[in-house]
Design an enzyme around this catalytic site. Structure first.
Site, PDB file in Angstrom:
ATOM      1  N   HIS A 348       0.797  -1.231   0.000  1.00  0.00           N
ATOM      2  CA  HIS A 348       0.000   0.000   0.000  1.00  0.00           C
ATOM      3  C   HIS A 348       0.821   1.268   0.000  1.00  0.00           C
ATOM      4  O   HIS A 348       0.255   2.362   0.000  1.00  0.00           O
ATOM      5  CB  HIS A 348      -0.921   0.047   1.217  1.00  0.00           C
ATOM      6  CG  HIS A 348      -2.143  -0.796   1.075  1.00  0.00           C
ATOM      7  ND1 HIS A 348      -3.318  -0.315   0.567  1.00  0.00           N
ATOM      8  CD2 HIS A 348      -2.362  -2.097   1.345  1.00  0.00           C
ATOM      9  CE1 HIS A 348      -4.217  -1.279   0.547  1.00  0.00           C
ATOM     10  NE2 HIS A 348      -3.662  -2.377   1.013  1.00  0.00           N
ATOM     11  N   LYS A 534      -9.242  13.927   3.966  1.00  0.00           N
ATOM     12  CA  LYS A 534      -8.323  12.793   3.988  1.00  0.00           C
ATOM     13  C   LYS A 534      -7.455  12.942   5.233  1.00  0.00           C
ATOM     14  O   LYS A 534      -7.462  13.978   5.870  1.00  0.00           O
ATOM     15  CB  LYS A 534      -7.460  12.773   2.730  1.00  0.00           C
ATOM     16  CG  LYS A 534      -6.802  14.124   2.437  1.00  0.00           C
ATOM     17  CD  LYS A 534      -6.083  14.172   1.091  1.00  0.00           C
ATOM     18  CE  LYS A 534      -7.001  14.158  -0.113  1.00  0.00           C
ATOM     19  NZ  LYS A 534      -7.010  12.894  -0.829  1.00  0.00           N
ATOM     20  N   ARG A 535      -6.688  11.911   5.586  1.00  0.00           N
ATOM     21  CA  ARG A 535      -5.800  12.055   6.734  1.00  0.00           C
ATOM     22  C   ARG A 535      -4.887  13.262   6.557  1.00  0.00           C
ATOM     23  O   ARG A 535      -4.537  13.618   5.426  1.00  0.00           O
ATOM     24  CB  ARG A 535      -4.958  10.774   6.909  1.00  0.00           C
ATOM     25  CG  ARG A 535      -5.725   9.633   7.522  1.00  0.00           C
ATOM     26  CD  ARG A 535      -6.351  10.002   8.850  1.00  0.00           C
ATOM     27  NE  ARG A 535      -5.338  10.101   9.884  1.00  0.00           N
ATOM     28  CZ  ARG A 535      -5.116   9.181  10.811  1.00  0.00           C
ATOM     29  NH1 ARG A 535      -5.862   8.091  10.873  1.00  0.00           N
ATOM     30  NH2 ARG A 535      -4.176   9.343  11.707  1.00  0.00           N
ATOM     31  N   LYS A 540       0.186  14.537   1.633  1.00  0.00           N
ATOM     32  CA  LYS A 540      -1.109  14.853   1.025  1.00  0.00           C
ATOM     33  C   LYS A 540      -1.254  16.355   0.758  1.00  0.00           C
ATOM     34  O   LYS A 540      -2.130  16.780   0.024  1.00  0.00           O
ATOM     35  CB  LYS A 540      -2.245  14.352   1.902  1.00  0.00           C
ATOM     36  CG  LYS A 540      -2.309  12.811   1.969  1.00  0.00           C
ATOM     37  CD  LYS A 540      -3.445  12.353   2.864  1.00  0.00           C
ATOM     38  CE  LYS A 540      -3.538  10.848   3.013  1.00  0.00           C
ATOM     39  NZ  LYS A 540      -4.254  10.195   1.884  1.00  0.00           N
ATOM     40  N   THR A 640      -8.691   6.949  -2.709  1.00  0.00           N
ATOM     41  CA  THR A 640     -10.044   6.513  -3.062  1.00  0.00           C
ATOM     42  C   THR A 640     -11.063   7.639  -2.875  1.00  0.00           C
ATOM     43  O   THR A 640     -12.136   7.579  -3.475  1.00  0.00           O
ATOM     44  CB  THR A 640     -10.498   5.283  -2.241  1.00  0.00           C
ATOM     45  OG1 THR A 640     -10.230   5.514  -0.857  1.00  0.00           O
ATOM     46  CG2 THR A 640      -9.796   4.021  -2.711  1.00  0.00           C
ATOM     47  N   LYS A 644     -14.627   8.680  -4.967  1.00  0.00           N
ATOM     48  CA  LYS A 644     -15.945   8.966  -4.379  1.00  0.00           C
ATOM     49  C   LYS A 644     -16.442  10.338  -4.826  1.00  0.00           C
ATOM     50  O   LYS A 644     -17.618  10.523  -5.142  1.00  0.00           O
ATOM     51  CB  LYS A 644     -15.847   8.968  -2.849  1.00  0.00           C
ATOM     52  CG  LYS A 644     -15.386   7.680  -2.217  1.00  0.00           C
ATOM     53  CD  LYS A 644     -15.013   7.927  -0.733  1.00  0.00           C
ATOM     54  CE  LYS A 644     -14.214   6.787  -0.170  1.00  0.00           C
ATOM     55  NZ  LYS A 644     -13.583   7.133   1.129  1.00  0.00           N
TER      56      LYS A 644
END
Ligand code: PLP
Length: 799
Positions: A348, A534-535, A540, A640, A644
């Protein structure tokens, strides 16, 4: 099972009376939710039993998905949908003067995961059942889910999430309990010609499973998510006389580690990993021997596939060897063949800090026999390669090095399949991160791009958009996502485009109300809703969004106009991740500063919603206009939430990272706002160590002003300066400033498109239509065919 409104009302009222001696007029929402859940449990109970019987009867191969995290969110509406009852129940409740959504809001999220990895595991469970495969989840029953996040004075505070007190789904199965052994000494003794371990001074923990039904979508199949709890073995009660003694055992399953993308070598985590792996494999072998009545273990891979989701369950390789060799006296070579044929592994992440490497001596103390077995696997691996490849390659790929056990290496060597989670990610594994292994075992590598449960993110989260799809392309898309492509035929249909706009506005009004209630902030539903959820992690790059916000704010202060925008964040930071928590503080204070500045006439609002989880995602995503997917290229394995948001008609602003690339391939470059460094440019910076952000700062006045304004964010204690220092540090890993200019340009394009509403909703429509590509059922179909080799179960549906 068919359910009429009348039948439902009768059952529902009876449950309410049985459980709470109450009626609908006086019951609380949580009582109503409990009663409704009980009706649902009765609804799937017969098919759950029937699925188990058919499995044993047909002897179909089963997949056991081993994952240290599962993040299903809430189950009530999803179970109703999958039973085919959602519409009936919603209407019946309405006739009774009740609202399904209000009742459902009383259900706590099952938040036994941090983020994408756990959500994917839950999505896979739903999909396996919905496609008619027998798939089992194997994980841990954490007594506390991921912490509940609160903001106090702009800082993140973590509170325990005591989800079990309101859970309605789990079933304790004491008869399936198994022992798991820790510590002590092990000595190999000759027993009847077989080298057998003799243990001394070990502690035994009783692993007790709690099963949760996974209801397939309208197919009569119900699978099992099995979560293990740690208890004191009944025969050992006297050894644990005090509550403190007991707690030592029970604490094994009390907390979920609230960190992703980072590895900490903590003893409790190692215990958890072995605990659920050993319990899961023992229960599989019990099933193989007792239910399937098999005696030849060489047949195990015909009946069982075990999947290792990231490296946390990698000890499954060694534990299956232990069970086969020690407990069932299978010779080593045969046991190894069985193990490799049974196991498969998903990687991952390529980030070094997330790759698990356990300290050998710690492992030795806790799991002496497992260490012997891993040592032997390692020895044979090295032996098998001597003379066939260079010593350097052997040294780089072996499992035990410098006193540490490389869990990814154990997983790869012990599995017949290794997959990445998006095309770029798999390519990076093959050419860079796992290059040596790819050269050793090219056939083991394959890609399986992640997917999402469209049923949840469309049918449940966005009923209005689902209705529009029904009215335009018919209802078949609900069962077959390929049908969604037909939505593209409405590209020029003004009525449909207008309807899309109305639906988005409706969803934004609902979210605006929620924002007002939660935060007190007023937002205009006609503004651009710009969403990054998101986290919280440096890779990110919530920081890049923050810089964009500061730039917009400065412009507005200087009389440069922009369309109205509401930036919405939701993100939890790992409690020990100092930098991530500093980012939260700065965003919160920036939000305060901007939201309360009358000079800008409400043209920009910043909202940071607390406690991101699946339920919150279901509120935000249908209301999003813009989806921020701006990770440093190469760092986000797939993502992901990008999928969505796309399915709900948001337009993506994206670096060419992870599955963003596949989204762009799917919708075409005119229907996405892509920007930023590509993978070769990123790798070149890393290779040459040639990234000097201070030069960018000095040569770009726009960036300089923005960074300088960051230092002025009020009400902080050095956090803005910490961010600035990070951005400007030489060879800063996430290259924030390198992408700043390109990001502003992409956002300019967003604004220009927003001014042309028809084009905006045409783009939105294309994104919705093409989200079918990321239907998790397609992902699972590929796993089932290429990796697990499953056949569908045949079950007679009851009428
Ligand atoms: C989908 C989802 C994620 C994953 O989001 P990414 O942006 O892909 O990291 C994380 N948390 C929750 C609650 C989700 O629903």
């Amino acid at each position: 099972m068919q359910l009429t409104k009348e039948k439902f009302k009768e059952r529902f009222e009876r449950k309410l009376d049985d459980y709470f001696e109450n009626d609908i007029k006086h019951a609380s929402n949580s009582e109503l939710c409990a009663a409704l859940s009980a009706v649902v449990r009765d609804g799937y109970a017969p098919q759950w039993r029937r699925t188990r019987i058919s499995e044993t009867h047909e002897g179909n191969k089963q997949i056991y998905y081993f994952s240290i995290e599962f993040l299903p969110g809430t189950l009530l509406k999803s179970n109703l949908l999958n039973l085919g009852w959602l519409k009936t129940v919603r209407e019946a409740l309405k006739e009774m003067g009740l609202d399904l959504d209000t009742i459902a809001a009383a259900e706590p999220d099952m938040a036994l995961g941090n983020g994408g990895l756990g959500r994917l595991a839950a999505a896979f469970m739903d999909s396996l059942a919905s496609l008619g495969y027998t798939g089992n989840g194997n994980g841990i029953r954490y007594k506390y889910g991921l912490f509940k996040q609160k903001f106090v004075d702009g800082y993140q505070k973590e509170l325990p999430n005591d989800w079990l007190k309101d859970d309605h789904w789990e079933v304790r199965r004491e008869s399936k309990a198994v022992p798991v052994r820790f510590g002590g000494k092990v000595e190999m003794v000759d027993d009847d010609g077989w080298l057998t371990p003799r243990y001394e001074g070990e502690r035994v923990v009783q692993a007790v499973p709690y099963d949760i039904a996974v209801v397939g979508y309208k197919d009569g199949i119900t699978n099992t998510l099995r979560l293990w709890d740690a208890e004191i073995p009944p025969q050992d009660e006297l050894k644990y006389p005090t509550i403190a003694d007991r707690r030592k055992v029970e604490d094994l399953t009390s907390i979920l580690y609230p960190d992703d993308s980072n590895y900490e070598g903590l003893l409790l985590r190692l215990k958890q990993e072995y605990f659920f792996v050993s319990a899961g494999l023992q229960s599989i072998l019990n099933y193989f021997i007792k239910d399937l009545k098999q005696t030849d273990f060489r047949k195990l891979p015909e009946y069982v596939a075990v999947h290792i989701n990231d490296t946390h369950p990698a000890m499954a390789v060694a534990e299956l060897m232990r069970l086969l060799v020690d407990e069932h006296r299978v010779d080593w070579d045969t046991a190894w063949k069985i193990t490799v044929q049974t196991m498969s592994y998903t990687n991952h992440t390529i980030m070094a800090e997330a790759l698990e490497k356990w300290d050998l001596s710690m492992m030795q103390d806790l799991l002496p026999r497992i260490v012997q077995i891993i040592t032997e696997i390692d020895r044979r691996f090295v032996e098998s390669l001597k003379g066939k490849t260079s010593d350097d390659v052997i040294e780089r790929t072996r499992i035990i090095k410098n006193g540490r056990v490389h869990m990814a290496h154990l997983a790869i060597i012990g599995s017949h399949s290794i997959n990445g989670v998006a095309a770029l990610h798999t390519q990076l594994l093959e050419t860079d991160v796992l290059k040596d292994f790819y050269e050793l075992y090219p056939k083991r590598f394959n890609n399986k791009t992640n997917g999402i449960v469209l049923r949840r993110w469309l049918q449940i989260a966005n009923p209005e958009l689902s209705d529009l799809l029904d009215q335009t392309i018919g209802t078949k898309w609900r069962d077959d996502s390929n049908e969604m492509l037909k939505f593209e035929n409405f590209y020029h249909d003004t009525k449909t485009l207008n309807r899309l706009e109305e639906i988005k506005l409706d969803n934004k009004k609902k979210l605006a109300k929620f924002i007002k209630k939660e935060t007190g902030i007023e937002v205009d539903p006609t503004a651009i809703f710009d969403v990054q959820i998101k986290r919280l992690h440096a890779y990110k790059r919530q920081t890049l969004k923050l810089l964009h916000i500061l730039k917009l704010y400065q412009d507005l202060k200087n009389g440069i106009d922009h369309p109205k925008r509401v930036v919405i964040f939701a993100a939890k930071a790992a409690p020990s991740y100092v930098f991530a928590k500093q980012i939260i503080k700065v965003i919160n204070e920036t939000a305060n500063m901007i939201n309360n500045d009358p000079d800008i006439h409400g043209k920009l609002k910043v909202v940071f919603l607390e406690n991101y989880n699946v339920s919150l995602a279901e509120r935000i995503i249908p209301a999003a206009d813009v989806s921020e997917q701006i990770s440093t290229t190469t760092k986000e394995a797939s993502g992901t939430s990008n999928m969505k948001l796309m399915a709900n008609g948001a337009l993506t602003v994206a670096t060419m990272d992870g599955a963003n690339i596949e989204i762009k391939d799917e919708v075409g470059e005119d229907n996405i706002f892509s920007f930023g460094l590509n993978k070769d440019q990123v790798y070149k910076y890393y290779a040459d160590k040639s990234y000097h952000p201070r030069n960018i700062y000095e040569n770009d006045p726009v960036l300089r002003d923005t960074i300088d304004s960051l230092k002025e964010v009020p009400n902080c204690n050095g956090e803005p300066q910490a961010l600035v220092n990070n951005f400007l540090s030489d060879n800063e890993e996430f290259l924030v400033l390198a992408d700043f200019e390109a990001y502003l340009a992409a956002q300019k394009a967003v604004e220009a498109t927003w001014a042309q509403k028809r084009i905006w909703y045409q783009m939105s429509l294309v994104n919705i239509a093409h989200s079918e590509r990321f239907d998790v059922d397609k992902t699972i179909q590929r796993y089932a065919q290429d990796i697990w080799h499953l056949k569908k179960l045949h079950i007679e549906k009851t009428k």
